[in-house]
Scaffold this motif. Structure first.
Motif: not given
Length: 377
Positions: A111-131
């Motif tokens: 669903x829309x919110x499921x995708x939005x949440x899953x994208x955030x879940x997967x993107x978060x470590x990339x953003x936190x530990x990568x420039x």
């Protein structure tokens, strides 16, 4: 309130207002073409809406992480906080899909919110530990993996016929993966594939990471005019790249969330946000900014509670067509009848219904804004 960026709230408000408009016509059989998704390849105004949300989520993530990093937040705890928020968003999406029957055997899991949440879940470590460079490389890498799987992996369609690189409804690798892992829990209009399926989450994460890169520009010390020009040039380059990929790799396709779609929609998002930013936050004339702030204030109001309004609108829409009267008619049909019989053309009556729905949601948003009720997840 005074520290909020008006342009980002207005951009978010534009996206939620557009989503409310396209999701709630009076009659799905009578809708103007721009207010429907493209049937398959290509795009319409409606195909702007969801990737804009994902892109905005990336921009907001950059700002939020920068603020917390400056406050000395532990990266592990930061990841835990963002992950908790993402899981709550996924849970809200699943709950909306369960309403009203709560049938766990057939509930649509994507669903829309499921995708939005899953994208955030997967993107978060990339953003936190990568420039910024790492974020860009991850975005390209995710799209590359997606492209290789889609174009090179032999997969059977719903009838058992094996295809390689066939990008047709229900016959691509993403549809095969969805049937393999989520059979019986897919989009009911298709049943054999889902527009928010698992494989296409990879390029959707790339969309969010491109929003993160745009957020780096926003958080930089550049002058406002330089920031605006950066987004304009990046937007035009992204649009060009989307067209190149559309011609040489995979077509622009929202349901598949192809790399060409990622770049095309990110390009438009950069351009649209650049306009909002210049009008509301960067224009050198204070009086001009003030006038545009008054004119665009309804979008800011929408943007302050965007997630809540989307969830509420989904709940209201479900109730309109599940609450029934003794004669079998639904609440939605009864409320739409005066518009349908008003003498307007069917398409205009349907559009008026959608506009009235947006106004009702705005009334709720305005009341919450006046009361300073801002729902955070």
């Amino acid at each position: 309130m005074k520290d909020r960026l008006l342009s980002l709230d207005a951009f978010r408000g534009f996206a939620i207002a557009a989503m409310l408009l396209v999701n709630n016509p009076g009659d799905w059989g009578n809708v103007y073409a721009p207010l429907l998704h493209a049937k398959w390849n290509g795009w319409t105004f409606t195909d702007w809406v969801f990737p804009f949300f994902v892109f905005i989520s990336g921009m907001a993530m950059t700002i939020s992480l920068a603020r917390r990093a400056q406050a000395g937040a532990d990266k592990g705890l930061l990841l835990l906080s963002i992950s908790r928020r993402a899981l709550v968003i996924i849970g809200i999406g699943l709950l909306l899909n369960l309403i009203p029957s709560f049938n766990f055997e057939t509930v649509r899991i994507p669903g829309v919110l499921q995708r939005l949440g899953l994208c955030t879940l997967l993107a978060a470590p990339i953003v936190i530990w990568c420039g910024a460079r790492g974020v860009a490389l991850w975005a390209v890498g995710l799209m590359a993996v997606y492209s290789v799987v889609q174009l090179c992996l032999p997969v059977p369609d719903a009838d058992g016929i094996v295809h390689v690189g066939l990008l047709e409804p229900g016959k691509d690798a993403g549809a095969w993966l969805d049937r393999l892992l989520l059979d019986g829990h897919l989009w009911r209009q298709a049943k054999t594939w889902d527009p928010e399926g698992l494989l296409s989450t990879l390029p959707a994460v790339a969309s969010q990471l491109l929003g993160v890169l745009a957020g780096y520009v926003l958080a930089s010390q550049r002058q406002p005019a330089e920031k605006t020009m950066t987004w304009v040039l990046a937007g035009l380059a992204s649009l060009w790249l989307g067209q190149v990929l559309d011609a040489w790799l995979m077509p622009i396709n929202k349901s598949l969330w192809t790399p060409s779609y990622v770049f095309a929609m990110a390009g438009w998002a950069c351009l649209v946000f650049a306009v909002f930013y210049w009008l509301l936050d960067a224009a050198p004339q204070p009086l001009a900014r003030a006038r545009w702030a008054r004119l665009l204030h309804p979008l800011v109001v929408f943007g302050m509670n965007a997630l809540f309004l989307f969830a509420l609108s989904g709940l209201v829409a479900k109730m309109l067509y599940t609450v029934k009267f003794a004669d079998g008619s639904t609440l939605g049909r009864v409320l739409y009848a005066p518009l349908r019989d008003s003498g307007l053309t069917p398409a205009n009556a349907s559009l008026l219904h959608a506009l009235l729905f947006v106004l009702v949601m705005y009334a709720i948003a305005w009341l919450m804004y006046r009361k300073h009720w801002f729902v955070k997840v």
